[in-house]
Write a protein that holds these residues in place. Structure first.
Motif, PDB file in Angstrom:
ATOM      1  N   ASP A  58       0.973  -1.425  -0.506  1.00  0.00           N
ATOM      2  CA  ASP A  58      -0.334  -0.231  -0.121  1.00  0.00           C
ATOM      3  C   ASP A  58       0.823   1.654  -0.081  1.00  0.00           C
ATOM      4  OD1 ASP A  58       0.654  -0.608   2.059  1.00  0.00           O
ATOM      5  OD2 ASP A  58      -0.238   0.241   3.727  1.00  0.00           O
ATOM      6  N   ALA A  59       1.607   1.773   0.432  1.00  0.00           N
ATOM      7  CA  ALA A  59       3.072   2.265   0.528  1.00  0.00           C
ATOM      8  C   ALA A  59       3.208   3.114  -0.497  1.00  0.00           C
ATOM      9  CB  ALA A  59       4.462   2.317   1.437  1.00  0.00           C
ATOM     10  N   ALA A  60       3.497   1.891  -1.788  1.00  0.00           N
ATOM     11  CA  ALA A  60       3.785   2.342  -3.182  1.00  0.00           C
ATOM     12  C   ALA A  60       2.966   3.592  -4.096  1.00  0.00           C
ATOM     13  CB  ALA A  60       4.641   1.211  -4.214  1.00  0.00           C
ATOM     14  N   VAL A  61       1.997   2.607  -4.005  1.00  0.00           N
ATOM     15  CA  VAL A  61       0.389   2.751  -4.253  1.00  0.00           C
ATOM     16  C   VAL A  61      -0.313   4.490  -4.041  1.00  0.00           C
ATOM     17  CG1 VAL A  61      -1.846   3.054  -4.045  1.00  0.00           C
ATOM     18  CG2 VAL A  61      -0.439   0.776  -4.865  1.00  0.00           C
ATOM     19  N   GLY A  62      -0.087   4.369  -2.189  1.00  0.00           N
ATOM     20  CA  GLY A  62      -0.055   5.943  -1.552  1.00  0.00           C
ATOM     21  C   GLY A  62       0.407   6.542  -2.269  1.00  0.00           C
ATOM     22  N   LEU A  63       2.702   6.615  -2.722  1.00  0.00           N
ATOM     23  CA  LEU A  63       2.824   7.353  -3.409  1.00  0.00           C
ATOM     24  C   LEU A  63       2.853   7.755  -4.079  1.00  0.00           C
ATOM     25  CD1 LEU A  63       5.301   9.593  -2.918  1.00  0.00           C
ATOM     26  CD2 LEU A  63       6.699   7.183  -3.230  1.00  0.00           C
TER      27      LEU A  63
END
Length: 280
Positions: A146-151
């Protein structure tokens, strides 16, 4: 997926032999990167203690301070988390390896994962974020993805409208859904543009998202939406989209304007009209 894994195995062999990245795999294909990541660590499980085949023929030099791009790609996918972490530190010098940093951002080893996320935040710009959207969304399905998608969302929200628009026609429906959700949240499209999208897109999620947003974006004090919103909704091929238009007329207290659609054979518009005709 078997064909993708075979392609990954071949890419590993090429990279181990020093073949440049762009000649070793199809860099525009997100599945090629995922296959590479898996195949670098593939071993013969029936042989305890065995190593991946490429490590028998072209192992990474022990204690090497740095690698060239092909070897660094292998190091970024290595079975040893400590090697992956050291590789992440060197990856900033090779923009072509950004896809592997996206993958490492969901790494199960925390040091490699956190370093990859920090580096992505420094390196990703609008152009690279747009190019990496399909891969990032695939990685987002993983644990810790999820962190990559959030970025990605942060960057695209700050991007010029035309750059996000480049994703609206993408062949991957998940990419289109992601792009249109951002567009709706950021109000980047007019109600008329949203209505036209709802009437034209083949994906049910995009149809509903854009159709409902087109209606909701209007001024409630003006009654039903303008004709440039209603016309494409009511004339759409999709019964789902036509129902959104009929429902908008009902909520505006103008159900009679939906009379011409009484002959509509789609079940969803019929249901919406029945609701409009029932004063209860």
């Amino acid at each position: 997926m078997s064909g993708d894994f075979r392609g990954g195995e071949a890419a590993v062999v090429r990279l181990a032999g020093g073949v440049p990245l762009r000649a070793a795999l199809t860099v525009a294909d997100p599945l090629a990167w995922l296959a590479l990541d898996i195949c670098v660590r593939t071993v013969d499980w029936y042989r305890p203690g065995s190593l991946p085949q490429w490590e028998h023929t072209a192992p990474l030099p022990a204690g090497a301070a740095s690698f060239d791009e092909p070897r660094l790609a292998l190091a970024l996918c290595h079975r040893d988390g400590r090697i992956r972490e050291r590789a992440v530190r060197q990856a900033a010098a090779y923009p072509g390896l950004l896809p592997l940093l996206v993958i490492r951002a969901s790494d199960w080893a925390e040091p490699a994962r956190e370093r990859a996320r920090a580096l992505l935040r420094d390196l990703l710009d609008v152009e690279s974020a747009v190019a990496l959207t399909p891969l990032t969304l695939l990685v987002g399905r993983r644990d810790r993805g999820d962190a990559a998608v959030g970025l990605l969302g942060e960057i695209l929200r700050r991007s010029p409208r035309e750059r996000l628009c480049a994703l609206f026609g993408h062949a991957d429906r998940d990419v289109r859904r992601f792009a249109y959700r951002l567009a709706v949240e950021e109000r980047l499209l007019t109600p008329a543009e949203l209505a036209r999208t709802a009437s034209r897109d083949e994906d049910a999620v995009v149809q509903t998202l854009c159709g409902e947003a087109a209606v909701a974006a209007g001024d409630p004090s003006m009654g039903a939406p303008d004709d440039d919103v209603l016309t494409p909704l009511l004339a759409a091929r999709s019964p789902r989209v036509r129902a959104i238009g009929v429902t908008a007329l009902r909520r505006a207290g103008r159900p009679a304007q939906g009379e011409e659609f009484l002959a509509d054979r789609g079940r969803t518009p019929r249901t919406a009209r029945a609701t409009a005709a029932d004063p209860r």
